[in-house]
Design an enzyme around this catalytic site. Structure first.
Site, PDB file in Angstrom:
ATOM      1  N   GLY A  60      -8.062   9.194   8.308  1.00  0.00           N
ATOM      2  CA  GLY A  60      -6.785   9.356   7.621  1.00  0.00           C
ATOM      3  C   GLY A  60      -6.994   9.432   6.117  1.00  0.00           C
TER       4      GLY A  60
ATOM      5  NE  ARG B  39       2.719   7.607   0.988  1.00  0.00           N
ATOM      6  CZ  ARG B  39       3.571   8.228   1.780  1.00  0.00           C
ATOM      7  NH1 ARG B  39       3.916   9.476   1.523  1.00  0.00           N
ATOM      8  NH2 ARG B  39       4.098   7.621   2.831  1.00  0.00           N
ATOM      9  CG  MET B  40      -2.262   3.118   2.733  1.00  0.00           C
ATOM     10  SD  MET B  40      -2.707   2.019   1.373  1.00  0.00           S
ATOM     11  CE  MET B  40      -4.274   1.376   1.939  1.00  0.00           C
TER      12      MET B  40
ATOM     13  N   GLY C 270      -6.133  -0.707   9.842  1.00  0.00           N
ATOM     14  CA  GLY C 270      -4.939  -1.089   9.106  1.00  0.00           C
ATOM     15  C   GLY C 270      -3.717  -0.310   9.541  1.00  0.00           C
TER      16      GLY C 270
ATOM     17  CB  THR D 102       1.657  -0.558  10.611  1.00  0.00           C
ATOM     18  OG1 THR D 102       2.171   0.648  10.015  1.00  0.00           O
ATOM     19  CG2 THR D 102       0.928  -1.367   9.545  1.00  0.00           C
TER      20      THR D 102
ATOM     21  CB  THR E 107      -5.779  -4.510   3.783  1.00  0.00           C
ATOM     22  OG1 THR E 107      -5.056  -3.517   3.041  1.00  0.00           O
ATOM     23  CG2 THR E 107      -6.186  -3.939   5.129  1.00  0.00           C
TER      24      THR E 107
ATOM     25  CG  HIS F 143       7.699  -0.967   3.154  1.00  0.00           C
ATOM     26  ND1 HIS F 143       8.038  -2.120   3.832  1.00  0.00           N
ATOM     27  CD2 HIS F 143       6.390  -1.097   2.831  1.00  0.00           C
ATOM     28  CE1 HIS F 143       6.972  -2.900   3.928  1.00  0.00           C
ATOM     29  NE2 HIS F 143       5.956  -2.299   3.328  1.00  0.00           N
TER      30      HIS F 143
ATOM     31  CE  LYS G 245       6.180   0.097   6.765  1.00  0.00           C
ATOM     32  NZ  LYS G 245       4.837   0.604   7.087  1.00  0.00           N
TER      33      LYS G 245
ATOM     34  N   GLY H 273       4.665  -3.545   9.591  1.00  0.00           N
ATOM     35  CA  GLY H 273       3.588  -4.342  10.175  1.00  0.00           C
ATOM     36  C   GLY H 273       3.424  -5.672   9.464  1.00  0.00           C
ATOM     37  CB  THR H 274       3.646  -6.615   5.884  1.00  0.00           C
ATOM     38  OG1 THR H 274       2.587  -5.724   5.537  1.00  0.00           O
ATOM     39  CG2 THR H 274       3.535  -7.881   5.068  1.00  0.00           C
TER      40      THR H 274
END
Length: 246
Positions: free
Chosen positions: A12, A16-17, A78, A80, A105, A135, A139, A145-146
């Protein structure tokens, strides 16, 4: 934490991540060796890396885990929005390689979840628990997920399953709040990287534990920290709690 140069594979990596993680990898003095994206086959590529970081999609997780197992490299996940069958796949992969899976993370969020668990255990069932998150407008999963990670910390402290205690669908005439529920409220808008609050509401007093993410680079740096920690570990399931030693 390993001090040697680590070769990273990022699944991925055009998202963005993924882009933020690639930058964090270089800043930490490591090497971004290979990237895999939608439609790409990870299996022939992961053998070039020392560790894999996966921030892609739940649908791709099974293939990514299979490729990491075939290459014999540790993987940090990571991604979600995972479902039960994907958690089963994580557990199966962990029999072969080190697997670190987390809904967030950030080192700050990891510590926040620890504090939530402590508070839920100490305050007891007379205190209502509500999780609020916001968010950016892009999203796709909710609650985040957090938020679920924080809810799970509270549920574990109370000795219950989050799936049994979770209330995230209030609308209309819902009646009084049920004892023992862990409530969730979700906000979306703008470019917010991540805001999370856990409210403990007692009789005539409240405690709020909160974390604000100002930039997604904090998640990228945390992912690199987690991947560094994962190097050399035996096969098994790990979390960011293990990275912080809490």
């Amino acid at each position: 934490m390993s001090k040697s140069k680590i070769r990273f594979a990022i699944i991925g990596h055009k998202g963005r991540m993924g882009l933020a993680i690639a930058e964090a990898v270089e800043e930490a003095g490591h090497e971004f060796r290979v990237g895999v994206d939608l439609g790409g086959d990870p299996e022939p590529l992961l053998g070039q890396a020392d560790v894999v970081v996966d921030f892609s999609s739940p649908d791709a997780l099974a293939a990514n885990l299979k490729a990491a197992c075939s290459a014999g490299v540790p993987i940090l996940v990571g991604t979600t929005g995972l479902e039960q069958d994907q958690f089963v796949a994580l557990a199966e992969a962990a029999k072969t390689i080190p697997v670190l899976q987390t809904g967030n993370t950030s080192l700050g969020v990891t510590l926040l979840a620890h504090l939530v668990k402590e508070a839920a255990a100490k305050l007891g069932p007379d205190w209502d628990i509500e999780v609020l998150e916001m968010h950016h407008r892009m999203k796709v999963d909710a609650p985040s997920g957090t938020a679920k990670l924080l809810g799970e910390a509270a549920a574990e402290a109370r000795g219950v399953s989050l799936s049994d205690a979770m209330d995230s669908g209030r609308h209309g005439h819902t009646g009084a709040r049920r004892d023992g529920d862990i409530g969730f409220a979700t906000l979306r808008g703008g470019t917010v990287a991540g805001e999370h609050s856990v409210i403990f509401a007692g009789n005539e007093e409240r405690i709020t534990l909160a974390h604000s993410a100002e930039n997604r680079s904090i998640f990228a740096r945390g992912a690199v920290r987690g991947a560094e920690w994962l190097m050399g570990k035996p096969a098994g399931r790990y979390s960011m709690n293990d990275v912080l030693g809490i």
